[in-house]
Design a protein around this motif. Structure first.
Motif, PDB file in Angstrom:
ATOM      1  N   ALA A 145       1.141  -1.214   0.327  1.00 20.61           N
ATOM      2  CA  ALA A 145      -0.232   0.130   0.345  1.00 20.61           C
ATOM      3  C   ALA A 145       1.411   1.556  -0.092  1.00 20.61           C
ATOM      4  CB  ALA A 145      -1.280   0.409   1.491  1.00 20.61           C
ATOM      5  N   TYR A 146       1.657   1.163   0.452  1.00 15.96           N
ATOM      6  CA  TYR A 146       2.894   2.228   0.456  1.00 15.96           C
ATOM      7  C   TYR A 146       3.336   2.434  -0.624  1.00 15.96           C
ATOM      8  CZ  TYR A 146       3.220   4.388   5.449  1.00 15.96           C
ATOM      9  OH  TYR A 146       2.454   5.353   6.608  1.00 15.96           O
ATOM     10  N   LYS A 147       4.187   0.986  -1.010  1.00 14.94           N
ATOM     11  CA  LYS A 147       4.827   1.525  -2.227  1.00 14.94           C
ATOM     12  C   LYS A 147       4.207   1.331  -3.545  1.00 14.94           C
ATOM     13  CE  LYS A 147       8.778  -1.192  -0.846  1.00 14.94           C
ATOM     14  NZ  LYS A 147       9.102  -3.266  -0.408  1.00 14.94           N
ATOM     15  N   LEU A 148       3.218   0.852  -4.169  1.00 17.71           N
ATOM     16  CA  LEU A 148       2.487   1.037  -5.614  1.00 17.71           C
ATOM     17  C   LEU A 148       2.531   3.215  -5.016  1.00 17.71           C
ATOM     18  CD1 LEU A 148       1.290   0.085  -7.877  1.00 17.71           C
ATOM     19  CD2 LEU A 148      -0.422  -0.046  -6.823  1.00 17.71           C
ATOM     20  N   PRO A 149       1.500   3.385  -5.139  1.00 21.81           N
ATOM     21  CA  PRO A 149       1.570   5.219  -5.101  1.00 21.81           C
ATOM     22  C   PRO A 149       2.736   5.227  -5.629  1.00 21.81           C
ATOM     23  CG  PRO A 149      -0.135   4.327  -3.005  1.00 21.81           C
ATOM     24  CD  PRO A 149       0.852   3.191  -2.958  1.00 21.81           C
TER      25      PRO A 149
END
Ligand code: HEM
Length: 406
Positions: A145-149
């Motif tokens: 969740a932190y990495k994709l955006p």
């Protein structure tokens, strides 16, 4: 956390209720139940916490706060009020000044051309992140969740993906700072990075192939190219508006689905239902507490407001308004029939989230790409799930497990 803010004279005693969306213990454990329970409070009440501010409960009144810039100015968005030395364009501008910037950003940064490859790119990044999980388990917040955006944002801006961890540390300070100083520090550090990075890119703009960066260069505001200050402000706005929000939203939706096999199976069996289901989950799991400052003395829904009062438009509050939604805590993908429910998760009026398409794309890809790859998805045993409160609500950690099949 009790506070000793002086209650202003125009606030009636019966409208004073403690509500500290950053620090209340209950919001850490069961945030949405806690917010739904506000139904027992006056429609509009004054919390003496966080510097003292009005909390608006009816969703139609929240929509008015978002929409009516003549009574509620966006020049101050933070709760508690923060020194507004860093202006975020377009969010901090009221119409009419806001209009030209908003239009230029919508037509360039968020144009079909700028976002032409967003679907395949998002899928590629999502699959790569999945492939890095230990088979059958992940800590969803930090590993996805932190990495994709951040990866999507850096890719669109043509910035190096190795900046991911640095970006993350600023985002954490800005949104989860435990004090106004920490939040301010996050902004200062991100601002310094954006300044250096933008100067380097502008020195030789042809090297940067990022479609959003190129759109920034093409943009005209009232027929003029934005100057450096404007470009920096818009970049910082995208950075601070477009990362933590998606992460937060992902954590609550995945948490819900990990505990709701029937809802999950429906989305796996009927991916065509995802667009409608997503809007219901955006209603049910609102994440943002957005501030406005009262622009002039006026009476709002029978309550005297004075110029300079801080007002909170909370999207989680709007989504759980029992006068608007039957059984608001229930997630019912068929709530609107085949129609998408209309919610305030992305705000309303002139500042309606400009990145909503990008956000919906990433959330949809998350559902389409991850759920079928995670059979029998569940929360890891003996885990206590904790909400991290702040300007947006995000789960601290979400350890997930699923069955591994060959
Ligand atoms: C699930 C993810 C997201 C949520 C829940 C969300 C929520 C919101 C809300 C509630 C507002 C209204 C703010 C106000 O009225 O003051 C807003 C505005 C805004 N959002 Fe988002 N947002 C999300 C994703 C994004 C993304 C991905 C971007 C860009 C990369 C973005 C950029 C912005 C900008 C620039 C504004 C200000 C628009 C204006 O003032 O005209 N947001 N967002």
């Amino acid at each position: 956390m009790e506070s000793d803010v002086r209650i202003p004279d125009h606030v009636p005693a019966e409208r004073v209720v403690h509500f500290d969306f950053r620090n209340d213990e209950a919001i850490r454990h069961d945030p949405y139940k806690y917010i739904a329970d506000l139904k027992n409070c006056p429609d509009i009440f004054f919390s003496p916490d966080l510097g003292g501010y009005w909390v608006i409960r009816p969703s139609e009144a929240i929509a008015e706060v978002f929409t009516d810039h003549e009574r509620f100015t966006a020049t101050s968005l933070a709760i508690p009020k923060r020194d507004a030395s860093i202006v975020l364009i377009p969010n901090n501008f009221d119409p009419p000044r806001h209009t030209a910037y908003r239009k230029a950003m919508a037509n360039n940064l968020f144009s079909p051309r700028a976002l032409a490859t967003i679907d395949p790119d998002t899928r590629d990044f999502a699959r790569q992140l999945f492939d890095h999980f230990t088979p059958g388990k992940c800590e969803f917040v930090s590993e996805f969740a932190y990495k994709l955006p951040i990866d999507i944002f850096l890719n669109l801006m043509g910035a190096d993906l190795s900046l991911r961890d640095q970006c993350l540390s600023w985002i954490k300070l800005i949104f989860r700072g435990r004090s106004a100083e920490e939040t301010g520090q996050g902004f200062i550090e991100a601002y310094a990075w954006v300044t250096t990075w933008l100067k380097e890119q502008l020195a030789d703009p042809s090297r940067n192939k990022g479609s959003m960066f190129q759109a920034l260069l093409r943009m005209k505001i009232d027929d003029k190219q934005p100057d450096f200050e404007d470009m920096r402000s818009m970049t910082l706005m995208l950075f601070s508006g477009g990362l933590d929000t998606i992460t937060s939203q992902m954590t609550h939706i995945m948490h819900f689905l990990a505990e709701s096999p029937a809802h999950r199976q429906r989305l796996i069996d009927h991916p065509e239902d995802i667009p409608v289901a997503l809007e219901e989950m955006l209603r049910r799991f609102g994440i943002s507490f957005i501030g406005r400052s009262v622009a002039k003395d006026h009476v709002f829904y029978g309550v005297q407001m004075k110029k300079g009062d801080v007002v909170c438009a909370g999207t989680p509050i709007a989504g759980l308004d029992a006068d608007q939604w039957d059984n608001p805590l229930e997630v019912d993908f068929d709530r609107g029939g085949r129609r998408k429910v209309k919610h305030l998760g992305f705000g309303a009026g002139p500042h309606l989230c400009i990145g909503a398409y990008l956000a919906r794309k990433q959330l949809t890809v998350m559902l389409e790409e991850l759920l079928p790859r995670m059979p029998n998805l569940r929360i890891a045993k003996d885990t206590v799930i904790e909400n991290q409160a702040g300007a947006t609500m995000m789960l601290k950690a979400l350890p997930l497990e699923w069955d591994v099949t060959d």
